[in-house]
Structures are given as C-alpha cells and as structure tokens.
Design a protein around this motif. Structure first.
Motif, PDB file in Angstrom:
ATOM      1  N   ALA A  19       0.830  -1.211   0.000  1.00 36.08           N
ATOM      2  CA  ALA A  19       0.000   0.000   0.000  1.00 36.08           C
ATOM      3  C   ALA A  19       0.862   1.258   0.000  1.00 36.08           C
ATOM      4  N   SER A  20       2.036   1.182   0.620  1.00 36.23           N
ATOM      5  CA  SER A  20       2.961   2.320   0.645  1.00 36.23           C
ATOM      6  C   SER A  20       3.473   2.668  -0.744  1.00 36.23           C
ATOM      7  N   VAL A  21       3.619   1.652  -1.571  1.00 35.12           N
ATOM      8  CA  VAL A  21       4.142   1.855  -2.928  1.00 35.12           C
ATOM      9  C   VAL A  21       3.020   2.165  -3.917  1.00 35.12           C
ATOM     10  N   ASN A  22       1.943   1.397  -3.850  1.00 35.81           N
ATOM     11  CA  ASN A  22       0.897   1.467  -4.879  1.00 35.81           C
ATOM     12  C   ASN A  22      -0.406   2.116  -4.426  1.00 35.81           C
ATOM     13  N   GLY A  23      -0.522   2.466  -3.146  1.00 35.53           N
ATOM     14  CA  GLY A  23      -1.754   3.055  -2.640  1.00 35.53           C
ATOM     15  C   GLY A  23      -2.684   2.006  -2.049  1.00 35.53           C
ATOM     16  N   LEU A  24      -3.494   2.431  -1.107  1.00 36.65           N
ATOM     17  CA  LEU A  24      -4.389   1.520  -0.404  1.00 36.65           C
ATOM     18  C   LEU A  24      -5.427   0.903  -1.335  1.00 36.65           C
ATOM     19  N   GLU A  25      -5.933   1.686  -2.284  1.00 40.46           N
ATOM     20  CA  GLU A  25      -6.978   1.199  -3.182  1.00 40.46           C
ATOM     21  C   GLU A  25      -6.515   0.035  -4.052  1.00 40.46           C
ATOM     22  N   SER A  26      -5.205  -0.005  -4.323  1.00 42.48           N
ATOM     23  CA  SER A  26      -4.683  -1.076  -5.191  1.00 42.48           C
ATOM     24  C   SER A  26      -4.578  -2.406  -4.448  1.00 42.48           C
ATOM     25  N   LEU A  27      -4.757  -2.370  -3.145  1.00 44.91           N
ATOM     26  CA  LEU A  27      -4.581  -3.560  -2.327  1.00 44.91           C
ATOM     27  C   LEU A  27      -5.790  -4.483  -2.452  1.00 44.91           C
ATOM     28  N   THR A  28      -5.555  -5.675  -2.980  1.00 45.48           N
ATOM     29  CA  THR A  28      -6.622  -6.660  -3.104  1.00 45.48           C
ATOM     30  C   THR A  28      -6.211  -7.952  -2.414  1.00 45.48           C
ATOM     31  N   LEU A  43      -5.956 -16.359   3.079  1.00 44.69           N
ATOM     32  CA  LEU A  43      -5.792 -14.959   3.452  1.00 44.69           C
ATOM     33  C   LEU A  43      -7.148 -14.335   3.787  1.00 44.69           C
ATOM     34  N   PHE A  44      -8.158 -14.680   3.009  1.00 46.06           N
ATOM     35  CA  PHE A  44      -9.504 -14.132   3.220  1.00 46.06           C
ATOM     36  C   PHE A  44     -10.005 -14.462   4.630  1.00 46.06           C
ATOM     37  N   ALA A  45      -9.629 -15.641   5.131  1.00 48.45           N
ATOM     38  CA  ALA A  45     -10.077 -16.073   6.463  1.00 48.45           C
ATOM     39  C   ALA A  45      -9.606 -15.120   7.559  1.00 48.45           C
ATOM     40  N   HIS A  46      -8.515 -14.401   7.315  1.00 46.73           N
ATOM     41  CA  HIS A  46      -7.994 -13.466   8.315  1.00 46.73           C
ATOM     42  C   HIS A  46      -8.760 -12.145   8.341  1.00 46.73           C
ATOM     43  N   PHE A  47      -9.423 -11.792   7.215  1.00 49.28           N
ATOM     44  CA  PHE A  47     -10.040 -10.459   7.112  1.00 49.28           C
ATOM     45  C   PHE A  47     -11.517 -10.476   6.696  1.00 49.28           C
ATOM     46  N   ASN A  48     -11.930 -11.467   5.951  1.00 45.23           N
ATOM     47  CA  ASN A  48     -13.326 -11.671   5.515  1.00 45.23           C
ATOM     48  C   ASN A  48     -13.844 -10.710   4.454  1.00 45.23           C
ATOM     49  N   SER A  49     -13.149  -9.610   4.197  1.00 49.37           N
ATOM     50  CA  SER A  49     -13.572  -8.691   3.139  1.00 49.37           C
ATOM     51  C   SER A  49     -12.426  -7.744   2.801  1.00 49.37           C
ATOM     52  N   LYS A  50     -12.521  -7.122   1.616  1.00 54.59           N
ATOM     53  CA  LYS A  50     -11.512  -6.144   1.212  1.00 54.59           C
ATOM     54  C   LYS A  50     -11.537  -4.937   2.153  1.00 54.59           C
ATOM     55  N   ASP A  51     -12.739  -4.505   2.555  1.00 51.29           N
ATOM     56  CA  ASP A  51     -12.856  -3.379   3.494  1.00 51.29           C
ATOM     57  C   ASP A  51     -12.118  -3.672   4.798  1.00 51.29           C
ATOM     58  N   ASN A  52     -12.349  -4.869   5.356  1.00 49.78           N
ATOM     59  CA  ASN A  52     -11.683  -5.231   6.612  1.00 49.78           C
ATOM     60  C   ASN A  52     -10.167  -5.280   6.440  1.00 49.78           C
ATOM     61  N   LEU A  53      -9.716  -5.762   5.286  1.00 46.39           N
ATOM     62  CA  LEU A  53      -8.281  -5.794   4.999  1.00 46.39           C
ATOM     63  C   LEU A  53      -7.732  -4.367   4.994  1.00 46.39           C
ATOM     64  N   GLN A  54      -8.386  -3.478   4.270  1.00 46.77           N
ATOM     65  CA  GLN A  54      -7.890  -2.104   4.162  1.00 46.77           C
ATOM     66  C   GLN A  54      -7.941  -1.379   5.507  1.00 46.77           C
ATOM     67  N   ILE A  55      -8.984  -1.610   6.276  1.00 45.43           N
ATOM     68  CA  ILE A  55      -9.080  -1.007   7.615  1.00 45.43           C
ATOM     69  C   ILE A  55      -7.942  -1.515   8.501  1.00 45.43           C
TER      70      ILE A  55
END
Length: 196
Positions: A19-28, A43-55
């Motif tokens: 995210a530091s290099v490419n921005g938070l929005e690019s993080l999938t 990986l999804f099991a740790h966050f359950n959604s893209k929003d939760n990952l970004q938060i």
C-alpha cells in the motif's frame, strides 16, 4: 504470540509495504495472497472482506506512524514545545518521503457521498487524532508562555497543515529537495509569527 497472530502480522507488514508503494486502493486480497504466498481463501479467512483488509492496514499504518513520528518526539521531555513541534514535523516529512513523498493517509482519502465507506471513517479518525495532537502541542506552548497569549492553536495548526499539504504536492512536481526547503521556510516564518 499464536501462529495465527504471527501470520496476520506478517500479512499486515506485507500489505503495508504494498500500500505504501501502490496506494491503499490497489490492495486486493488476490494480489496480497500472491505476495504472501498464500491461498486467497487462507488470506480471506484473516479479514473476511476487502474493506476489513484495508481497515486493518490503516490501523497497522497508524501504529507505525505513532512509532516513527510521535514516539521519538515524546521521548525527549527536556525540549521546548517549538523543538518538539520541529521534531514532529521533521518525522512527518520523513514518513512521507519513505513512501516516495506521498502520505498514505492522504492518498487514501476520497470525497464520499451520503454513505461514508468504513475505510474513510477510519481515515478521518486518524487524521483528526493527528491534528488534535498537534493542536494540543501548540496550546501547551501558549500556556507555558512560549507562544503569544492570543494565538489560536486551531488556526495555527490549520495554517501549518496547509504548508504540509503544499509540501505533499510540491514533492510530486518539483522533487524532495524543493518541497523540503519551501516547507521549512514556511514553518520557520509561521512559528516566528506565533511568538510576536
């Protein structure tokens, strides 16, 4: 620390780096899973959604910001408020320059409509906390007589933040050196006006 917590911490470190290099929005989740050499479902099991990952990445970034920007200035209790503010500002610019001159928090900021996405709520709180912290420092300088009695700390930080935003923009147009020089010229002039 449990294996799950260690794995999550490693994921967040890698996500923060990306995210530091490419921005938070690019993080999938897909790209992050690839970089972490994990399955998407793992990986999804740790966050359950893209929003939760970004938060989670924003919260992780906030911890790193506190460690790199605020903590070093807090350690030295014998310095004046002006010296503390100068240290904070220097650390703040250093934080930006470690991300190609771009502030992760500002880059992730988006104007939203009626519904505010969860990531924007976290960003707003992060930036409000930082502005509040800086405002408290100026207020302490007023209280201890370092700055003039009629100085409005909120207005002072509003103007100081404007210099920071200008430095943020100048970095991308004119480079680090010009951004740095203009920023510090403005800061010195502003702090001098706080004393008159």
């Amino acid at each position: 620390m449990s294996k799950g917590k260690v794995t999550r911490e490693n994921i967040l470190n890698k996500a923060f780096e990306l995210a530091s290099v490419n921005g938070l929005e690019s993080l999938t989740i897909g790209e992050l899973a690839k970089q972490c050499e994990m399955s998407k479902s793992g990986l999804f099991a740790h966050f359950n959604s893209k929003d939760n990952l970004q938060i989670s990445v924003l919260e992780h970034a906030n911890q790193i910001f506190t460690e790199r920007v605020i903590a070093p200035a807090r350690l030295n209790t014998s310095i004046s408020i002006e010296q503390k503010l100068t240290t904070l500002l220097d650390n703040w610019l250093g934080w930006n320059h470690s991300f190609q001159g771009s502030c992760m928090f500002l880059d992730a900021w988006k104007e939203t409509g009626a519904e505010t996405p969860p990531t924007q709520v976290v960003l707003k709180k992060t930036i409000e906390t930082w502005i509040g912290y800086l405002t408290i420092q100026v207020a302490k300088g007023v209280e201890n007589g370092e700055f003039r009695a009629d100085l409005d700390p909120k207005q002072a930080i509003f103007e100081l933040y404007g210099l920071y935003l200008s430095a943020h923009l100048f970095y991308s147009i004119h480079g680090e050196q010009a951004s740095y020089e203009h920023f510090w010229q403005g800061v010195k002039r502003q702090i001098a006006s706080w004393k008159q």
